[in-house]
Design a protein around this motif. Structure first.
Motif, PDB file in Angstrom:
ATOM      1  N   LYS A   1      -0.313  -1.773   0.345  1.00 56.05           N
ATOM      2  CA  LYS A   1       0.440  -0.899  -0.186  1.00 56.05           C
ATOM      3  C   LYS A   1      -0.187   0.015  -1.222  1.00 56.05           C
ATOM      4  N   ILE A   2       0.488   1.332  -1.404  1.00 60.56           N
ATOM      5  CA  ILE A   2      -0.048   2.169  -2.451  1.00 60.56           C
ATOM      6  C   ILE A   2       0.576   1.886  -3.763  1.00 60.56           C
ATOM      7  N   ASN A   3      -0.155   1.990  -4.951  1.00 59.64           N
ATOM      8  CA  ASN A   3       0.406   1.662  -6.220  1.00 59.64           C
ATOM      9  C   ASN A   3       0.629   0.429  -6.470  1.00 59.64           C
ATOM     10  N   LYS A   4       0.113  -0.711  -5.676  1.00 61.13           N
ATOM     11  CA  LYS A   4       0.403  -2.134  -6.098  1.00 61.13           C
ATOM     12  C   LYS A   4      -1.082  -2.912  -6.338  1.00 61.13           C
TER      13      LYS A   4
ATOM     14  N   GLU B   1      -6.584  -1.038  -7.262  1.00 60.73           N
ATOM     15  CA  GLU B   1      -5.305  -0.449  -6.630  1.00 60.73           C
ATOM     16  C   GLU B   1      -5.475   0.776  -5.953  1.00 60.73           C
TER      17      GLU B   1
ATOM     18  N   LYS C   1      -4.500   4.389  -4.911  1.00 63.87           N
ATOM     19  CA  LYS C   1      -3.877   5.393  -5.392  1.00 63.87           C
ATOM     20  C   LYS C   1      -3.453   6.341  -4.401  1.00 63.87           C
ATOM     21  N   ASN C   2      -4.114   6.672  -3.527  1.00 68.00           N
ATOM     22  CA  ASN C   2      -3.789   7.702  -2.665  1.00 68.00           C
ATOM     23  C   ASN C   2      -4.490   7.382  -1.163  1.00 68.00           C
TER      24      ASN C   2
ATOM     25  N   LYS D   1      -8.752   2.873  -7.273  1.00 71.75           N
ATOM     26  CA  LYS D   1      -9.031   2.600  -8.801  1.00 71.75           C
ATOM     27  C   LYS D   1      -9.179   1.043  -8.972  1.00 71.75           C
TER      28      LYS D   1
END
Length: 221
Positions: free
Chosen positions: A152-155, A185, A187-188, A199
């Motif tokens: 998943k994104i942003n996890k 993580e 980010k995109n 990141k």
């Protein structure tokens, strides 16, 4: 009394074990390719291993390990991964340098030595590439992981293991500072080529290819 098998036989048992993770019955051709040898040579060795009750083999139906064959294979894998851990953690080898050395050391027969090595290292659960280390009984402790490309994104997550462990792949990951235990993580995710912007803790964001992301496995709680 511990039975000592030849290096060649141990290599066959280990190769069959790894191939069985993908298919229950391993074909002669798949084994020949994995060991970079001729199918005729494979057939001869399979007959010998069958006589020792280390595998089940019927011509045209493939091969699979017996319980005893699996036990021997897991002990070889245990030795290999413990030696890799020792080389990286105690002798400061790079994780891209240790596979071939461990290939030689894994054939040392002394169980007492390996058990003491395990204790000396603090009974590590995984090797430098994130692969689980079987315990002295051949038990492997499972853990949940997923390819970074499917995460998943942003996890936030942690790098658990590496799929393709070629020298080239490990050198690339080392260059990008992506190691076992790295916190990162996504980010995109770019639709054009499915590349990811990630990141890593305490670093600036970087972009990695979909191919690379498919070979990075992260914790999946």
């Amino acid at each position: 009394m511990q039975i000592k098998y030849s290096t060649s036989k141990e290599n066959y048992l280990k190769a069959i074990f790894h191939l069985q993770q993908e298919n229950k019955n391993v074909t002669t051709n798949a084994l020949a390719e994995a060991l970079q040898t001729k199918p005729a040579s494979v057939t001869d060795m399979l007959k010998k291993l069958k006589e020792q009750k280390l595998l089940l083999y019927e011509k045209y139906y493939g091969v699979k390990l017996t319980a005893e064959g699996k036990k021997v294979a897991l002990q070889i894998i245990r030795k290999h991964r413990l030696w890799e851990y020792f080389l990286v953690e105690k002798l400061a080898f790079g994780w891209e340098e240790v596979h071939e050395i461990a290939e030689e050391l894994e054939h040392i027969g002394s169980k007492k030595l390996i058990d003491r090595l395990d204790d000396f290292l603090g009974n590590p659960r995984v090797d430098p590439h994130g692969d689980p280390i079987p315990d002295s009984n051949g038990k492997i402790e499972p853990f949940k992981q997923v390819a970074l490309s499917d995460y998943k994104i942003n996890k936030p997550t942690i790098v658990r293991s590496i799929g393709n462990q070629s020298v080239e792949m490990l050198e690339l990951l080392k260059h990008k500072k992506i190691l076992i235990g790295s916190k990162l993580e996504i980010k995109n995710k770019f639709d054009f080529d499915l590349s990811l912007e990630i990141k890593i803790a305490n670093q600036s964001p970087i972009t990695i290819s979909d191919q690379l992301a498919k070979n990075i496995f992260v914790q999946n709680d």
